[in-house]
Design an enzyme around this catalytic site. Structure first.
Site, PDB file in Angstrom:
ATOM      1  N   ASP A 254      -5.332  -1.610   3.728  1.00  0.00           N
ATOM      2  CA  ASP A 254      -5.436  -3.079   3.723  1.00  0.00           C
ATOM      3  C   ASP A 254      -6.857  -3.534   3.387  1.00  0.00           C
ATOM      4  O   ASP A 254      -7.767  -2.705   3.166  1.00  0.00           O
ATOM      5  CB  ASP A 254      -4.962  -3.612   5.078  1.00  0.00           C
ATOM      6  CG  ASP A 254      -4.223  -4.942   4.969  1.00  0.00           C
ATOM      7  OD1 ASP A 254      -4.431  -5.655   3.972  1.00  0.00           O
ATOM      8  OD2 ASP A 254      -3.449  -5.269   5.889  1.00  0.00           O
TER       9      ASP A 254
ATOM     10  N   ASP B 280       0.780 -11.691   1.638  1.00  0.00           N
ATOM     11  CA  ASP B 280       2.017 -11.176   2.234  1.00  0.00           C
ATOM     12  C   ASP B 280       3.256 -11.947   1.790  1.00  0.00           C
ATOM     13  O   ASP B 280       3.235 -13.162   1.621  1.00  0.00           O
ATOM     14  CB  ASP B 280       1.933 -11.241   3.758  1.00  0.00           C
ATOM     15  CG  ASP B 280       1.044 -10.138   4.315  1.00  0.00           C
ATOM     16  OD1 ASP B 280       0.501  -9.331   3.529  1.00  0.00           O
ATOM     17  OD2 ASP B 280       0.897 -10.086   5.550  1.00  0.00           O
TER      18      ASP B 280
ATOM     19  N   TRP C 278      -4.064  -7.293  -2.182  1.00  0.00           N
ATOM     20  CA  TRP C 278      -3.671  -8.712  -2.275  1.00  0.00           C
ATOM     21  C   TRP C 278      -3.835  -9.306  -3.678  1.00  0.00           C
ATOM     22  O   TRP C 278      -4.122 -10.503  -3.824  1.00  0.00           O
ATOM     23  CB  TRP C 278      -4.466  -9.560  -1.289  1.00  0.00           C
ATOM     24  CG  TRP C 278      -4.573  -9.040   0.101  1.00  0.00           C
ATOM     25  CD1 TRP C 278      -3.724  -8.172   0.729  1.00  0.00           C
ATOM     26  CD2 TRP C 278      -5.588  -9.361   1.069  1.00  0.00           C
ATOM     27  NE1 TRP C 278      -4.142  -7.942   2.015  1.00  0.00           N
ATOM     28  CE2 TRP C 278      -5.280  -8.657   2.250  1.00  0.00           C
ATOM     29  CE3 TRP C 278      -6.709 -10.191   1.049  1.00  0.00           C
ATOM     30  CZ2 TRP C 278      -6.074  -8.746   3.406  1.00  0.00           C
ATOM     31  CZ3 TRP C 278      -7.493 -10.272   2.190  1.00  0.00           C
ATOM     32  CH2 TRP C 278      -7.182  -9.560   3.354  1.00  0.00           C
ATOM     33  N   GLY C 279      -3.721  -8.492  -4.698  1.00  0.00           N
ATOM     34  CA  GLY C 279      -3.831  -9.021  -6.058  1.00  0.00           C
ATOM     35  C   GLY C 279      -5.228  -9.469  -6.437  1.00  0.00           C
ATOM     36  O   GLY C 279      -5.403 -10.237  -7.375  1.00  0.00           O
TER      37      GLY C 279
ATOM     38  N   ALA D 207      -9.455  -8.697  -7.515  1.00  0.00           N
ATOM     39  CA  ALA D 207     -10.301  -7.798  -8.308  1.00  0.00           C
ATOM     40  C   ALA D 207      -9.574  -7.239  -9.537  1.00  0.00           C
ATOM     41  O   ALA D 207      -9.877  -6.138  -9.993  1.00  0.00           O
ATOM     42  CB  ALA D 207     -10.866  -6.661  -7.447  1.00  0.00           C
TER      43      ALA D 207
END
Ligand SMILES: *[C@@H]1O[C@H](CO)[C@@H](O)[C@H](O)[C@H]1NC(C)=O
Ligand SMILES: *[C@@H]1O[C@H](CO)[C@@H](O)[C@H](O)[C@H]1NC(C)=O
Ligand SMILES: *[C@@H]1O[C@H](CO)[C@@H](O)[C@H](O)[C@H]1NC(C)=O
Length: 475
Positions: free
Chosen positions: A217, A287, A266-267, A269
């Site tokens: 995470d 999420d 989390w999409g 970079a």
């Protein structure tokens, strides 16, 4: 990973009406608008589809970008100059993961009994026989402090009184695999120890226990690890974000046990550009939640990055919400079908004992799972222009893709418009302009009546928010 061919179309404005945000703006057979509104750019997705994406797509200039190779390391400074470039294991992760994750069902309220119950339900509900394999423990499994002597993360002895090696053994004895969770920061999202700076020791611990899968995470990132707007060499593989994950990839290579590596980033970079050089799958967003808006939103996001998907390289659309919230059965079918035809990891995220028989039928559909787990075709289905003057929707409604069985068509009914869904066979990529065809329904496993030629148009009434799934066979 190779590829990422962004082509920015630059036809002069004014020739056509401008395509709406996220609308189609190009592709083989496309006759509609090829420019986007101000502030949006027409971005090539595949030979059959380009889409209006917000922004000017900076860094993806006007020509084909053939690789994401990094700038010479001599030009890099700071942490990127010395960061490991170890690739992920090729012993695992070729196909998208199929399994379960504890978070949506239980959040922090986990324990050994609940994890083992899920594993046993894989067997009793026929999920193992359908191919589901990974039983994954999410956040909150650890004590809040590391062992003061060894520095190791320690399982919470109230939740896991027998430790995690024992849980792993019991799961392995069922013929299944076990996943664990950590974080590329100081602490996990729920405040338990993170692995940034402890990667090698934590991987040794996970390997000692028999762990097969790591979800990693992105919470509690120290301020000196944040990213500038543009990373060095304009290559996000050299961003601080990527380096945090690359450190874990290198640590995973220090143990002989192959561990599948899921980047829960989390999409951010531009992970779809470099994720395959670091792990086996990467989250495309924050999420999931059990809403039609989440499902259509993540499909739209993913459509812009389908070229990143192949063997060992999977855009992760996040957990299956089947069994949660109020999704209609039709919406659940679309949820499952899209995760299958985009080859996203499928991790069930509910208390398996509460699944209805209709829900179990969806998640065990053998033909959709076969498309998802195809060992000879790694690429996903992609949007195509199904018939002349096709209206655009966001997300697109018509997809086609290949499997070892042949050519498939998937149609989502996304809108409240009452148009009949249709496609012309010759428009389906890969079918060609001659021959005759039958349509096989993947949901029911039966051939539909009728024989079609390449110039025929197939029509079907699709229920609200439902997805039809077909294999096109030679007649
Ligand atoms: C941030 O600081 C820590 C502690 O000094 C250091 O180990 C780490 O390399 C730094 N990260 C970056 C990106 O410079
Ligand atoms: C279910 O739908 C009702 C309204 O139809 C809504 O109020 C409720 O929040 C929904 N529940 C979930 C979990 O989405
Ligand atoms: C598709 O679903 C919409 C509701 O979202 C419905 O109005 C429409 O009739 C459906 N289309 C077909 C062809 O069944």
């Amino acid at each position: 990973m190779l590829k990422v061919s962004f082509v920015i179309l630059s036809l002069s404005a004014g020739v056509f009406a401008q395509a709406a945000p996220y609308a189609q703006c190009g592709g083989q057979g496309w006759t509609g608008a090829t420019t986007c509104q101000t502030g949006w750019t027409c971005v090539y997705s595949n030979p059959f589809y380009s889409q209006c994406i917000q922004g000017s797509a900076s860094g993806t200039t006007t020509t084909t970008k053939t690789s994401t190779s990094s700038a010479p390391s001599s030009t890099l400074t700071g942490i990127a100059a010395t960061a490991p470039t170890t690739p992920p294991s090729t012993l695992v992760g070729k196909l998208p993961a199929l399994g379960w994750n504890s978070w949506n069902a239980y959040a922090c309220n986990i324990n050994e009994a609940k994890i083992l119950a899920a594993a046993n339900q894989f067997v009793s509900l026929g999920l193992k026989a359908a191919g589901y394999q990974y039983v994954n423990i999410d956040d909150c499994w650890a004590k809040t402090a590391r062992d003061t002597t060894t520095g190791r993360i320690v399982p919470d002895s109230t939740k896991f009184p027998n430790g995690l090696a024992s849980v792993a053994t019991q799961i392995h004895n069922l013929g299944l695999k076990i996943g664990i969770y950590s974080d590329a920061g100081t602490n996990t999202c729920a405040g338990y120890p993170g692995s940034l700076g402890h990667e090698t020791l934590d991987v040794a611990t996970f390997s000692d226990w028999g762990i097969d899968y790591l979800k990693y995470d992105n919470c509690n990132v120290p301020s000196n690890w944040t990213d500038a707007a543009q990373p060095q060499g304009n290559d996000w593989y050299n961003s601080n974000s990527a380096v945090r994950y690359r450190q874990m990839t290198a640590a995973l290579a220090t143990v002989s046990r192959p561990i599948q590596f899921s980047l829960c980033i989390w999409g951010t970079a531009h992970v779809w550009d470099w994720g395959a050089r670091v792990g086996h799958s990467w989250r495309m967003s924050g999420d999931a939640n059990p809403s039609w808006g989440y499902i259509t939103g993540i499909i739209t996001t993913n459509v812009a990055h389908l070229s990143s998907i192949n063997f060992f390289s999977h855009n992760d659309m996040d957990m299956m919400e089947i069994g949660n919230g109020n999704l209609s059965i039709q919406e659940q079918r679309t949820h499952f079908a899209a995760w299958c035809f985009f080859k996203s990891p499928i991790l069930l995220g509910t208390d398996l004992s509460l699944l209805s028989s209709d829900e179990l039928t969806i998640i065990k559909n053998a033909e959709l799972l076969a498309f998802h787990q195809d060992a000879t075709v790694g690429t996903p289905a992609a949007p195509f222009t199904a018939f002349a003057s096709m209206p655009t929707t966001s997300p697109p409604e018509y997809y086609s893709g290949k499997s070892s069985k042949g050519v498939h068509v998937f149609i989502i009914n996304t809108s409240s418009a009452s148009a009949t869904k249709q496609f012309t066979f010759a428009n389906v990529p890969g079918l060609g302009t001659t021959g005759s065809f039958k349509v096989h329904d993947m949901w029911s496993g039966t051939d539909l009546s009728g024989t079609y030629t390449a110039s025929s148009t197939f029509t079907v009434s699709v229920a609200a928010h439902d997805t039809v799934s077909y294999l096109i066979k030679s007649a």
